[in-house]
Design a protein around this motif. Structure first.
Motif, mmCIF file in Angstrom:
data_model
loop_
_atom_site.group_PDB
_atom_site.id
_atom_site.type_symbol
_atom_site.label_atom_id
_atom_site.label_comp_id
_atom_site.label_asym_id
_atom_site.label_seq_id
_atom_site.Cartn_x
_atom_site.Cartn_y
_atom_site.Cartn_z
ATOM 1 N N ILE A 220 2.181 -4.917 2.186
ATOM 2 C CA ILE A 220 3.140 -4.052 2.364
ATOM 3 C C ILE A 220 4.708 -4.811 1.833
ATOM 4 N N HIS A 221 4.721 -6.151 2.187
ATOM 5 C CA HIS A 221 5.922 -6.647 1.800
ATOM 6 C C HIS A 221 6.166 -7.113 0.324
ATOM 7 N N HIS B 235 7.815 -6.455 10.391
ATOM 8 C CA HIS B 235 6.967 -5.415 10.924
ATOM 9 C C HIS B 235 6.285 -5.998 11.741
ATOM 10 N N VAL C 246 -3.601 -1.392 6.240
ATOM 11 C CA VAL C 246 -2.866 -1.571 5.169
ATOM 12 C C VAL C 246 -3.466 -2.859 4.526
ATOM 13 N N GLY D 204 1.033 -0.244 0.157
ATOM 14 C CA GLY D 204 2.375 -0.901 0.173
ATOM 15 C C GLY D 204 3.410 -0.159 -0.452
ATOM 16 N N ILE E 246 4.391 3.209 0.909
ATOM 17 C CA ILE E 246 5.277 2.756 2.187
ATOM 18 C C ILE E 246 6.843 2.514 1.766
#
Length: 259
Positions: free
Chosen positions: A103-104, A119, A159, A165, A168
């Motif tokens: 994600i990041h 998050h 995820v 990611g 998102i």
């Protein structure tokens, strides 16, 4: 304890400036460790889920993050790990959460302006996310997110891939926050302080609307008023400033976070 070398502005609602890369890095690390302690105090630590990242000021394609498996309440500056764009830990000890990297890494890549992202699976945020809706401007506080949060209207499970990611990050766009349907909430900022504060505020906003809708139909704030509040109370400076009293409290109570 290592002291951060910085020049503080006269305006308390403006982030500090720095005299060196090293002092800026230390500052971000300290704020990151403090943010985890605050999240723990507020009950946002949910098992192994949750992560906050801070972009390194020198190696901007790398970010600092919590090592997988350490409770938020125990994180110190020395526990943080530095992760590169390939997902490798290049400084510090411990493993990076696969979900955190998936994600990041994509948010930091898509948003060069973003210094930090937060998050977690906090109760009200994940409950609201199950509705697949944006939040409404029903309180003055909620207006900070008016027309400035997004909905990732999909859920395919945990995820684990950067492709997810990236989706998102695309849904987030240039906004400060996102609701991840059936998952939780996510916020970003131009500082660790800002990202953490918006997360806290978004969780509170979700709680307020869930409670209001449980007993009736909330009265929405008019568009012009909500937008005016957003433009004043939803700025980067306001987000940074909102976190400062939490910083003062947690560093007073838990100075070991600086270790």
């Amino acid at each position: 304890m290592v002291q951060t070398s910085l020049v503080r502005p006269s305006n308390p609602f403006q982030p500090p400036t720095f005299v060196s890369i090293e002092s800026e890095r230390r500052h971000r690390q300290e704020r990151l460790a403090a943010a985890f302690r605050v999240f723990a105090r507020l009950g946002f630590a949910q098992g192994l889920a949750g992560h906050i990242t801070a972009r390194d000021p020198e190696f901007t394609d790398r970010f600092w993050v919590n090592p997988f498996g350490i409770h938020f309440s125990r994180i110190r500056v020395s526990d943080l790990i530095l992760v590169n764009s390939e997902g490798q830990v290049v400084k510090g000890e411990g493993k990076v959460s696969q979900a955190a990297f998936a994600i990041h890494s994509q948010i930091h890549e898509a948003r060069p302006d973003v210094i930090a992202a937060a998050h977690a699976h906090s109760f009200y945020g994940k409950t609201w996310s199950s509705l697949g809706r944006l939040l409404d401007p029903i309180t003055q506080d909620s207006c900070a997110f008016y027309q400035d949060h997004a909905l990732f209207d999909d859920f395919t499970g945990i995820v684990l891939e950067t492709s997810e990611g990236k989706r998102i990050a695309q849904a987030l766009g240039d906004r400060k926050a996102a609701i991840l349907r059936n998952h939780g909430i996510l916020t970003v900022g131009h500082s660790v302080d800002e990202a953490a504060w918006w997360y806290i505020r978004l969780e509170d906003t979700a709680k307020a609307q869930l409670l209001a809708e449980a007993v009736g139909k909330p009265v929405l704030i008019d568009h012009d008023i909500a937008l005016k509040i957003q433009q004043r109370g939803g700025t980067h400076q306001a987000g940074w400033g909102g976190f400062q009293y939490l910083w003062d409290e947690i560093t007073h109570d838990q100075p070991d976070l600086f270790d």
